[in-house]
Design an enzyme around this catalytic site. Structure first.
Site, mmCIF file in Angstrom:
data_model
loop_
_atom_site.group_PDB
_atom_site.id
_atom_site.type_symbol
_atom_site.label_atom_id
_atom_site.label_comp_id
_atom_site.label_asym_id
_atom_site.label_seq_id
_atom_site.Cartn_x
_atom_site.Cartn_y
_atom_site.Cartn_z
ATOM 1 N N HIS A 99 0.957 -1.037 -0.075
ATOM 2 C CA HIS A 99 -0.095 -0.185 -0.190
ATOM 3 C C HIS A 99 0.868 1.107 0.063
ATOM 4 C CE1 HIS A 99 -3.427 2.838 1.830
ATOM 5 N NE2 HIS A 99 -3.775 2.320 0.485
ATOM 6 N N ARG A 116 31.384 10.497 6.543
ATOM 7 C CA ARG A 116 32.243 9.306 7.289
ATOM 8 C C ARG A 116 31.185 9.049 8.718
ATOM 9 N NH1 ARG A 116 37.217 8.127 4.974
ATOM 10 N NH2 ARG A 116 38.176 8.875 7.376
ATOM 11 N N CYS A 120 12.234 -0.386 15.307
ATOM 12 C CA CYS A 120 12.932 -1.679 14.292
ATOM 13 C C CYS A 120 13.553 -1.675 13.731
ATOM 14 C CB CYS A 120 11.561 -2.278 14.198
ATOM 15 S SG CYS A 120 10.162 -2.897 15.071
ATOM 16 N N ARG A 132 16.646 -3.745 13.094
ATOM 17 C CA ARG A 132 17.070 -4.879 14.773
ATOM 18 C C ARG A 132 16.123 -5.893 14.562
ATOM 19 N NH1 ARG A 132 13.225 -4.818 18.716
ATOM 20 N NH2 ARG A 132 12.378 -3.359 18.557
ATOM 21 N N SER A 133 15.223 -5.396 14.199
ATOM 22 C CA SER A 133 14.235 -6.880 14.327
ATOM 23 C C SER A 133 13.099 -6.137 13.314
ATOM 24 C CB SER A 133 12.927 -6.513 16.160
ATOM 25 O OG SER A 133 11.779 -7.466 15.680
ATOM 26 N N ALA A 134 13.417 -7.651 11.960
ATOM 27 C CA ALA A 134 13.148 -7.336 10.524
ATOM 28 C C ALA A 134 11.027 -8.418 10.670
ATOM 29 C CB ALA A 134 13.750 -7.494 9.946
ATOM 30 N N ASP A 135 9.887 -8.091 10.433
ATOM 31 C CA ASP A 135 8.733 -8.894 10.045
ATOM 32 C C ASP A 135 9.030 -8.389 8.419
ATOM 33 O OD1 ASP A 135 6.781 -9.554 9.916
ATOM 34 O OD2 ASP A 135 5.591 -8.133 11.271
ATOM 35 N N ASN A 185 8.939 -1.240 4.848
ATOM 36 C CA ASN A 185 10.652 -0.659 4.805
ATOM 37 C C ASN A 185 11.170 0.069 4.381
ATOM 38 O OD1 ASN A 185 10.170 -2.179 8.053
ATOM 39 N ND2 ASN A 185 9.367 -0.578 7.991
ATOM 40 N N TYR A 191 6.850 -14.742 11.104
ATOM 41 C CA TYR A 191 5.655 -15.228 12.199
ATOM 42 C C TYR A 191 5.527 -16.360 11.654
ATOM 43 C CZ TYR A 191 6.498 -11.106 14.888
ATOM 44 O OH TYR A 191 7.057 -10.039 15.693
#
EC number: 2.1.1.45
Length: 266
Positions: A54, A129, A149, A169-172, A180, A212
């Site tokens: 979407h 950098r 996340c 750090r946390s990837a659904d 993302n 999941y």
């Protein structure tokens, strides 16, 4: 024509090689740690085609972040409900992404606009950098409805082209990551346009990359589909980084497979 499928390749790898883990939500996951996907932004805009993403919500959330907002009312007014599950009764989320991007508090009472700083660095010191924007403010994590996340990105310029690397750090992988990827690819285009640069790569780096348990059937359906060419981003130049509107941001040639629904793990 062979269509690159870096996201789908990683999704399949996790499904086939991942370890089963428990998680905060109690849902259960299949997970791999420390994975990376690269997208050449000159080969199309990475809005997935193996299921419909979407795009209106992608654009709206990014515009909302760039305004430094922490209340879901603006999102709701624009028919975007992706943050509703985490908002309190007044619509507040606490000092989440946009607040940290635009108004990171300092011990002496000042606030740092990281987005403006990043753009200034691109214009005046493109070889730096240190051009990093972080949403991971340790002192304010407990006040956030959900700790970030996708928590940090770095901008890099070479040969007049801007690349961006995100650390998540946390990837659904089924629900969140496609969103993302599109969001940060769009942000890279916006930074490049405002700084007078071309686009290079968007590099997505994930920590705990998981599927999941209640998304396994949907993932199998998605992986059974043949990828189609990415669409083209059409971006009208706004007067500033913070003045883009929905009308300035469109994609052409987007021909995805149908939407696949899945439940968000809260």
């Amino acid at each position: 024509m062979t269509v690159p499928t870096p996201y789908e390749d990683l999704l399949r790898k996790i499904a086939e090689e991942g370890s089963h883990k428990d998680d905060r939500t109690g849902t259960g996951t299949t997970s791999l740690f420390g994975q990376q996907i690269r997208f050449d932004l000159n080969e199309g805009f990475p809005l997935l085609t193996t299921k419909k993403v979407h795009f209106h919500s992608v654009v709206g959330e990014l515009l909302w972040f760039l305004q430094g907002d922490s209340n879901v009312k603006w999102l709701q007014d624009n028919n975007i409900r992706i943050w509703n599950e985490w908002a309190d009764e007044d619509g507040e989320l606490g000092p989440v992404y946009g607040v940290q991007w635009r108004s990171w508090p300092t011990p002496d009472g000042r606030h740092i606009d990281q987005i403006s700083g990043a753009l200034e660095t691109l214009r005046n010191n493109p070889d730096s950098r240190r051009n990093i924007v972080s949403a991971w403010n340790v002192s304010e994590l407990e006040n956030m409805a959900l700790p970030p996340c996708h928590l940090l990105f770095q901008l890099y310029v070479a040969d007049g082209k801007l690349s961006c690397q995100l650390y998540q750090r946390s990837a659904d992988m089924f629900l969140g990551v496609p969103f993302n990827i599109a969001s940060y690819a769009l942000l890279t285009h916006m930074f490049a346009q405002q700084a007078g640069l071309e686009v290079g790569e968007f590099i997505w780096t994930g920590g705990d990359c998981h599927i999941y348990d209640n998304h396994k059937e949907q993932v199998a359906e998605q992986l059974s589909r043949e990828a189609r060419p990415y669409p083209t981003l059409e971006l009208n130049k706004a007067a500033s980084m913070f003045e883009y509107s929905f009308d300035d941001i469109t994609v052409s040639g987007y021909d995805p497979h149908p939407l696949i629904r899945g439940k968000v793990a809260v």
